[in-house]
Design a protein around this motif. Sequence first.
Motif, PDB file in Angstrom:
ATOM      1  N   UNK A  88       0.862  -1.176   0.000  1.00  0.00           N
ATOM      2  CA  UNK A  88       0.000   0.000   0.000  1.00  0.00           C
ATOM      3  C   UNK A  88       0.903   1.233   0.000  1.00  0.00           C
ATOM      4  N   UNK A  89       0.665   2.118  -0.930  1.00  0.00           N
ATOM      5  CA  UNK A  89       1.513   3.310  -1.011  1.00  0.00           C
ATOM      6  C   UNK A  89       0.779   4.398  -1.773  1.00  0.00           C
ATOM      7  N   UNK A  90       1.247   5.622  -1.595  1.00  0.00           N
ATOM      8  CA  UNK A  90       0.687   6.794  -2.256  1.00  0.00           C
ATOM      9  C   UNK A  90       1.833   7.629  -2.838  1.00  0.00           C
ATOM     10  N   UNK A  91       1.648   8.103  -4.052  1.00  0.00           N
ATOM     11  CA  UNK A  91       2.584   9.052  -4.651  1.00  0.00           C
ATOM     12  C   UNK A  91       1.802  10.314  -4.962  1.00  0.00           C
ATOM     13  N   UNK A  92       2.194  11.395  -4.326  1.00  0.00           N
ATOM     14  CA  UNK A  92       1.538  12.675  -4.549  1.00  0.00           C
ATOM     15  C   UNK A  92       2.282  13.462  -5.614  1.00  0.00           C
ATOM     16  N   UNK A  93       1.623  14.458  -6.148  1.00  0.00           N
ATOM     17  CA  UNK A  93       2.284  15.372  -7.073  1.00  0.00           C
ATOM     18  C   UNK A  93       3.530  15.939  -6.397  1.00  0.00           C
ATOM     19  N   UNK A  94       4.641  15.913  -7.105  1.00  0.00           N
ATOM     20  CA  UNK A  94       5.889  16.426  -6.554  1.00  0.00           C
ATOM     21  C   UNK A  94       6.764  15.392  -5.892  1.00  0.00           C
ATOM     22  N   UNK A  95       6.339  14.117  -5.875  1.00  0.00           N
ATOM     23  CA  UNK A  95       7.107  13.075  -5.186  1.00  0.00           C
ATOM     24  C   UNK A  95       7.743  12.101  -6.168  1.00  0.00           C
ATOM     25  N   UNK A  96       8.856  11.492  -5.717  1.00  0.00           N
ATOM     26  CA  UNK A  96       9.618  10.557  -6.526  1.00  0.00           C
ATOM     27  C   UNK A  96       9.761   9.239  -5.767  1.00  0.00           C
ATOM     28  N   UNK A  97       9.334   8.167  -6.394  1.00  0.00           N
ATOM     29  CA  UNK A  97       9.428   6.828  -5.827  1.00  0.00           C
ATOM     30  C   UNK A  97      10.418   6.016  -6.640  1.00  0.00           C
ATOM     31  N   UNK A  98      11.319   5.315  -5.960  1.00  0.00           N
ATOM     32  CA  UNK A  98      12.275   4.437  -6.629  1.00  0.00           C
ATOM     33  C   UNK A  98      11.973   2.992  -6.260  1.00  0.00           C
ATOM     34  N   UNK A  99      11.957   2.114  -7.264  1.00  0.00           N
ATOM     35  CA  UNK A  99      11.839   0.675  -7.071  1.00  0.00           C
ATOM     36  C   UNK A  99      13.237   0.080  -7.135  1.00  0.00           C
ATOM     37  N   UNK A 100      13.639  -0.601  -6.069  1.00  0.00           N
ATOM     38  CA  UNK A 100      14.975  -1.172  -5.951  1.00  0.00           C
ATOM     39  C   UNK A 100      14.879  -2.671  -5.688  1.00  0.00           C
ATOM     40  N   UNK A 101      15.971  -3.364  -5.979  1.00  0.00           N
ATOM     41  CA  UNK A 101      16.046  -4.782  -5.673  1.00  0.00           C
ATOM     42  C   UNK A 101      17.032  -5.470  -6.582  1.00  0.00           C
ATOM     43  N   UNK A 102      17.449  -6.694  -6.224  1.00  0.00           N
ATOM     44  CA  UNK A 102      18.390  -7.429  -7.075  1.00  0.00           C
ATOM     45  C   UNK A 102      17.760  -7.811  -8.403  1.00  0.00           C
ATOM     46  N   UNK A 103      18.607  -8.250  -9.340  1.00  0.00           N
ATOM     47  CA  UNK A 103      18.120  -8.700 -10.637  1.00  0.00           C
ATOM     48  C   UNK A 103      17.097  -9.826 -10.462  1.00  0.00           C
ATOM     49  N   UNK A 104      16.012  -9.720 -11.219  1.00  0.00           N
ATOM     50  CA  UNK A 104      14.990 -10.755 -11.156  1.00  0.00           C
ATOM     51  C   UNK A 104      14.038 -10.629  -9.990  1.00  0.00           C
ATOM     52  N   UNK A 105      14.154  -9.550  -9.219  1.00  0.00           N
ATOM     53  CA  UNK A 105      13.283  -9.395  -8.050  1.00  0.00           C
ATOM     54  C   UNK A 105      11.861  -9.032  -8.430  1.00  0.00           C
ATOM     55  N   UNK A 106      11.651  -8.544  -9.656  1.00  0.00           N
ATOM     56  CA  UNK A 106      10.292  -8.209 -10.095  1.00  0.00           C
ATOM     57  C   UNK A 106      10.003  -6.729 -10.186  1.00  0.00           C
ATOM     58  N   UNK A 107      11.046  -5.911 -10.292  1.00  0.00           N
ATOM     59  CA  UNK A 107      10.841  -4.462 -10.337  1.00  0.00           C
ATOM     60  C   UNK A 107      10.038  -4.049 -11.570  1.00  0.00           C
ATOM     61  N   UNK A 108      10.409  -4.601 -12.721  1.00  0.00           N
ATOM     62  CA  UNK A 108       9.687  -4.269 -13.949  1.00  0.00           C
ATOM     63  C   UNK A 108       8.246  -4.750 -13.881  1.00  0.00           C
ATOM     64  N   UNK A 109       8.039  -5.933 -13.356  1.00  0.00           N
ATOM     65  CA  UNK A 109       6.678  -6.462 -13.227  1.00  0.00           C
ATOM     66  C   UNK A 109       5.830  -5.573 -12.331  1.00  0.00           C
ATOM     67  N   UNK A 110       6.400  -5.119 -11.223  1.00  0.00           N
ATOM     68  CA  UNK A 110       5.668  -4.228 -10.332  1.00  0.00           C
ATOM     69  C   UNK A 110       5.383  -2.900 -11.021  1.00  0.00           C
ATOM     70  N   UNK A 111       6.377  -2.366 -11.746  1.00  0.00           N
ATOM     71  CA  UNK A 111       6.164  -1.103 -12.454  1.00  0.00           C
ATOM     72  C   UNK A 111       5.038  -1.248 -13.469  1.00  0.00           C
ATOM     73  N   UNK A 112       5.030  -2.338 -14.213  1.00  0.00           N
ATOM     74  CA  UNK A 112       3.973  -2.565 -15.196  1.00  0.00           C
ATOM     75  C   UNK A 112       2.605  -2.684 -14.532  1.00  0.00           C
ATOM     76  N   UNK A 113       2.569  -3.260 -13.358  1.00  0.00           N
ATOM     77  CA  UNK A 113       1.302  -3.355 -12.632  1.00  0.00           C
ATOM     78  C   UNK A 113       0.824  -1.974 -12.207  1.00  0.00           C
ATOM     79  N   UNK A 114       1.744  -1.153 -11.710  1.00  0.00           N
ATOM     80  CA  UNK A 114       1.386   0.207 -11.319  1.00  0.00           C
ATOM     81  C   UNK A 114       0.966   1.045 -12.528  1.00  0.00           C
ATOM     82  N   UNK A 115       1.483   0.681 -13.713  1.00  0.00           N
ATOM     83  CA  UNK A 115       1.135   1.410 -14.936  1.00  0.00           C
ATOM     84  C   UNK A 115      -0.168   0.929 -15.551  1.00  0.00           C
TER      85      UNK A 115
END
Length: 258
Positions: free
Chosen positions: A27-54
């Motif tokens: 659960x998270x919120x990104x407001x106007x003016x904020x920057x969120x970074x997705x971090x983790x080792x290779x294969x952790x699922x960062x791209x998959x999570x980004x695509x879900x958020x998109x």
Amino acid sequence: MSAHPTLLEADALAVQIGERWICCDLSMRIAAGERLVLLGPNGAGKTTLLHTLAGLREAQRGSVRLLGRALADWPARELACERGVLPQRQPDWFSATVMETALVGRHPHLGRWAWEGPEDMRIATESLTRMGLEKMPERNILALSGGERQRLAIASLLAQQPALYLLDEPLSHLDLHYQMVVLDHFTRLARAGAGVVAVLHDLNLAARFADHVVLLDGHGHMVSGTADTVLRADVLSAAFGHPIRRHVIDGQVAFLLD
């Protein structure tokens, strides 16, 4: 609690690939003016999570909303006007010029049968200038280097002018100078009221850029919070499986490997 309007929000989000869970109960919120970074080792699922958020893939559980509205309820063209996505790779199936490619970012703002006008050309030209490509508008994209092609993809996204930017490895193929150009420009956009979500790999650049961090470890565990609470040596060492030390040098956080 931010006084700025919420752009992106996820509630009790659970994402899975095959039998493997990427994250549970995010659960998270990104407001106007904020920057969120997705971090983790290779294969952790960062791209998959980004695509879900998109809204490019469905979550197993939970919900994602843009400007208070479920992603599934947005017509495609309206959604493209409010959220822009930078993919990890830029496949070029056809020959095109740099300017033609930058102008693709204006398509969501055009009518069904409309052509780009002077204002669209101005915005695309300004976006190319931001990425140092203003001298090559007629260059064929098939003749670009990897770094030039990446900067062009970012320029096309900038021409789209969404309220929310979702960036999958935006610094890929870029040298140090343009890494800083890109991060600094998205920081300026955030200060002007945009929201930014970015997949990054470099912990030091993440510390420089992020307001909030979601850290995935590749085993279904996740830590989410402000940059100060997530970017700690013990938390990062556990997620990446290697000892990491945190230092503050001239007021800037820096991470070193043991």
